[in-house]
Design an enzyme around this catalytic site. Structure first.
Site, mmCIF file in Angstrom:
data_model
loop_
_atom_site.group_PDB
_atom_site.id
_atom_site.type_symbol
_atom_site.label_atom_id
_atom_site.label_comp_id
_atom_site.label_asym_id
_atom_site.label_seq_id
_atom_site.Cartn_x
_atom_site.Cartn_y
_atom_site.Cartn_z
ATOM 1 N N ASP A 197 0.810 -1.214 0.000
ATOM 2 C CA ASP A 197 0.000 0.000 0.000
ATOM 3 C C ASP A 197 0.846 1.268 0.000
ATOM 4 O O ASP A 197 2.068 1.222 0.164
ATOM 5 C CB ASP A 197 -0.956 0.002 1.207
ATOM 6 N N ASN B 62 -7.486 -2.956 14.318
ATOM 7 C CA ASN B 62 -8.873 -3.267 13.928
ATOM 8 C C ASN B 62 -8.922 -4.438 12.944
ATOM 9 O O ASN B 62 -9.949 -4.683 12.323
ATOM 10 C CB ASN B 62 -9.539 -2.025 13.313
ATOM 11 N N HIS C 143 -7.064 -4.739 10.176
ATOM 12 C CA HIS C 143 -6.803 -4.449 8.765
ATOM 13 C C HIS C 143 -5.500 -5.084 8.298
ATOM 14 O O HIS C 143 -4.576 -5.293 9.074
ATOM 15 C CB HIS C 143 -6.881 -2.943 8.454
ATOM 16 N N GLU D 204 -9.443 -1.821 5.215
ATOM 17 C CA GLU D 204 -10.103 -1.503 6.477
ATOM 18 C C GLU D 204 -11.371 -2.342 6.642
ATOM 19 O O GLU D 204 -11.934 -2.827 5.649
ATOM 20 C CB GLU D 204 -10.482 -0.019 6.491
#
Ligand code: GLP
Length: 254
Positions: A67, A136, A138, A143
């Site tokens: 990313d 979380n 990811h 996400e």
């Protein structure tokens, strides 16, 4: 999915570096899927050391990163291109022309995402994908959301992720709001996946990802469907797995 307990961060980093190095030794022109964040830094340091000793040759290695922040140029010190150069590429004999990171400044981000997926296909896919994990759940910048996004795409970062990554910027306002990330299909089509997790802040994400339902609300849970995933986690990150008798015994101790 095999879960290995690491004694501490150093142990985690050495184990990870060993697995990545084995891939490079077995296939010198391997395609490595690489990750940023603080977790893989120790593994990169270890590989640099082995390279300097003459034990690890990156001359034919190709790489594709997960990313990049949208809006940051590759020479911005918080861009993931800069991170990779600084933490690995500048210190080993990889040909930078063979390293790929999405272009955060692309005028047409959707076209850049399509180009990136084509780059991965043209390389014949990823042999080994390295992953960290967000608090979380990811992976890359996939996400939690309603669907598993398949291809490389532009994502709106959650407040939680921006807050967590603000430690690398001078203020949260400087953390980009969007990123380009490889999708779940890109990650899942890798031959082998190596996920690293360190620290208690990752304990819930590790537990949910390894043993919870496979749902896009916990993006890393999709890894349960891959046939060759290695998780290396330190004790703090394994707290919830250890506490749950049903799953606690699934860990390979050493
Ligand atoms: C970022 C990256 C992820 C990484 C995550 C965790 O959001 N896009 O690839 O896994 O941070 O970072 P850290 O390892 O610093 O906890």
């Amino acid at each position: 999915m095999k879960i290995y307990a690491a004694k501490d961060y150093n142990d985690l980093s050495r184990k990870a570096a060993n697995i990545i190095s084995a891939q490079v030794i077995l296939k010198p022109n391997a395609v490595l899927g690489l990750a940023t964040g603080s977790t893989p830094v120790g593994a990169y340091k270890q590989m640099i050391e082995w390279h300097k000793k003459g034990d690890l040759d990156f001359s034919r290695v190709r790489s594709v990163n997960l990313d990049e922040y949208k809006g940051l140029s590759g020479d911005h010190d918080q861009s993931y291109r800069y991170f990779m150069n600084h933490n690995l590429f500048d210190h080993v004999n990889i040909d930078k022309a063979n390293t790929n990171v999405p272009n955060g400044l692309a005028e047409d981000p959707a076209a850049e995402c399509r180009r990136y997926d084509q780059v991965i296909r043209d390389m014949g896919g990823i042999d080994l994908q390295l992953l960290g994990i967000g608090g979380n759940g990811h992976i890359g910048f996939n996400e939690p959301c309603d669907v598993f996004e398949k291809g490389t795409h532009v994502v709106t970062l959650t407040e939680e992720t921006r807050k967590s990554n603000a430690r690398f910027f001078s203020s949260i306002d400087e953390v980009p709001t969007h990123a380009l990330t490889m999708g779940i299909q890109g990650i899942m089509s890798a031959g082998k996946i190596l996920l690293l997790a360190s620290g208690e802040a990752k304990a819930k994400a590790v537990y949910d990802s390894c043993f919870g339902p496979v749902v896009p609300g916990v993006p890393a849970s999709v890894l349960q469907l891959h046939r060759d995933v290695i998780v290396i986690a330190d004790e703090a990150a394994l707290t919830l797995v250890r506490e749950n008798e049903k799953w606690g015994g699934q860990i390979y101790d050493n």
